[in-house]
Design an enzyme around this catalytic site. Structure first.
Site, short mmCIF file in Angstrom:
data_model
loop_
_atom_site.label_atom_id
_atom_site.label_comp_id
_atom_site.label_asym_id
_atom_site.label_seq_id
_atom_site.Cartn_x
_atom_site.Cartn_y
_atom_site.Cartn_z
N HIS A 159 9.35 -3.56 3.53
CA HIS A 159 8.96 -3.78 2.13
C HIS A 159 10.18 -4.15 1.29
O HIS A 159 10.10 -5.00 0.39
CB HIS A 159 8.31 -2.52 1.53
CG HIS A 159 7.01 -2.15 2.16
ND1 HIS A 159 6.85 -1.03 2.95
CD2 HIS A 159 5.79 -2.75 2.10
CE1 HIS A 159 5.59 -0.96 3.35
NE2 HIS A 159 4.93 -1.98 2.85
N MET B 177 0.85 -1.20 0.00
CA MET B 177 0.00 0.00 0.00
C MET B 177 0.89 1.25 0.00
O MET B 177 0.46 2.32 0.41
CB MET B 177 -0.94 -0.01 1.21
CG MET B 177 -1.90 -1.20 1.18
SD MET B 177 -3.47 -0.92 2.00
CE MET B 177 -2.94 -0.59 3.65
N GLY B 178 2.14 1.08 -0.43
CA GLY B 178 3.05 2.24 -0.49
C GLY B 178 3.56 2.61 0.89
O GLY B 178 3.55 1.80 1.82
O1 PAF Z 1 -0.27 -5.73 3.75
C1 PAF Z 1 -0.62 -4.82 2.97
O2 PAF Z 1 0.09 -3.88 2.71
C2 PAF Z 1 -2.00 -4.92 2.31
O3 PAF Z 1 -2.92 -5.51 3.18
C3 PAF Z 1 -1.99 -5.62 0.94
C4 PAF Z 1 -1.54 -7.06 1.08
C5 PAF Z 1 -1.05 -4.89 0.00
C6 PAF Z 1 -3.38 -5.62 0.34
O4 PAF Z 1 -3.86 -4.34 0.14
#
Ligand code: PAF
Length: 260
Positions: free
Chosen positions: A19, A12-13
């Protein structure tokens, strides 16, 4: 063929080192990596933080380019959910474990629906999910198994700050004094896991963690020990076990989990 393998890192950025660990692990599995950036409105409850969720797409794009990501998919809401959109995924099993689902009733329907859309569209061999959102990891693993999706869910261990706080985009909400307190969550969970390893009863270890966290001023949604594979209640000492917790510090909700 190995050289043609692909992996997707759904996000979700508001990217952080957690990440980037997903991206690094994706490149270990596949030479081509796609990352999606989409703040999925369908996984936020009415009173949740959709409006203020951190967004920084320009910086995210730079970080992903530096990490060598081959493709960024950053759709608009109307592309993902056009007005005639009418389908959601209905869930049971780990999605009804009485953990996140109890406090965020629409969360996993929103997550599973968007993840199904992303995985079907991307047709990747692997999809990377962090263990920090442990129940989410179990829900999407069940999703691809039950719906015969060809993508394999690849779990990636939680990345922590030096003081133990699990990395999360929502950590940005913490005030300086809340940020100082926040690592107590992981400390309490690691202590509970250690106590369990030493033979302390699981409920007692969880209750001790809850008491400590409340003492520090956290509002505790849950601290529990569960079967690490199914998230069901633990019935025997031989099961794989994980302590999971969700707490609130002011308006910020933090989750974390550790294995026993
Ligand atoms: O974990 C996240 O960032 C969100 O729940 C995902 C998996 C990208 C789904 O929107």
């Amino acid at each position: 063929m190995e050289g043609h393998k692909t992996a997707i890192v759904p996000t979700m950025g508001a990217l952080h080192r957690g990440h980037l660990a997903l991206v690094a692990e994706a490149f270990r599995l596949a030479p081509r990596v796609v990352t999606s950036i989409f703040v999925n409105p369908r996984q936020f409850g009415r009173s949740e933080d959709l409006g203020r969720y951190p967004r920084n797409e320009a910086a995210d794009r730079e970080v992903l380019a530096q990490a060598g990501v081959n493709l960024i998919f950053a759709p608009t809401s109307s592309l993902m959910y056009p007005p005639e959109f009418a389908t959601t995924v209905s869930l049971a099993g780990p999605a009804k474990a009485g953990l996140e689902d109890k406090f965020r009733p629409d969360f996993f329907t929103g997550v599973a629906t968007v993840v199904a859309k992303l995985l079907i569209a991307a047709e990747c061999n692997f999809a990377m999910f962090g263990e920090k959102d442990y129940q989410q990891l179990k829900v999407v693993t069940q999703l691809v198994r039950d719906l015969n999706m060809a993508t394999e869910i690849a779990p990636v261990p939680t990345v922590r700050e030096a003081d133990g706080l699990a990395m999360s985009s929502r950590n940005a909400y913490l005030t300086a004094s809340q940020r100082k307190k926040a690592p107590e969550l992981s400390i309490a969970l690691f202590e509970a896991a250690k106590a369990a390893r030493l033979g302390v009863n699981l409920d007692r270890a969880a209750a001790t963690a809850r008491r400590k966290l409340e003492g520090y001023g956290f509002r505790v949604d849950y601290v529990v020990a569960r079967n690490a594979a199914t998230l069901a209640k633990v019935k025997s000492a031989t099961e794989p076990i994980r302590f999971l917790a969700a707490v609130r510090l002011g308006r910020t909700r933090l989750i974390d989990n550790v294995p026993v």
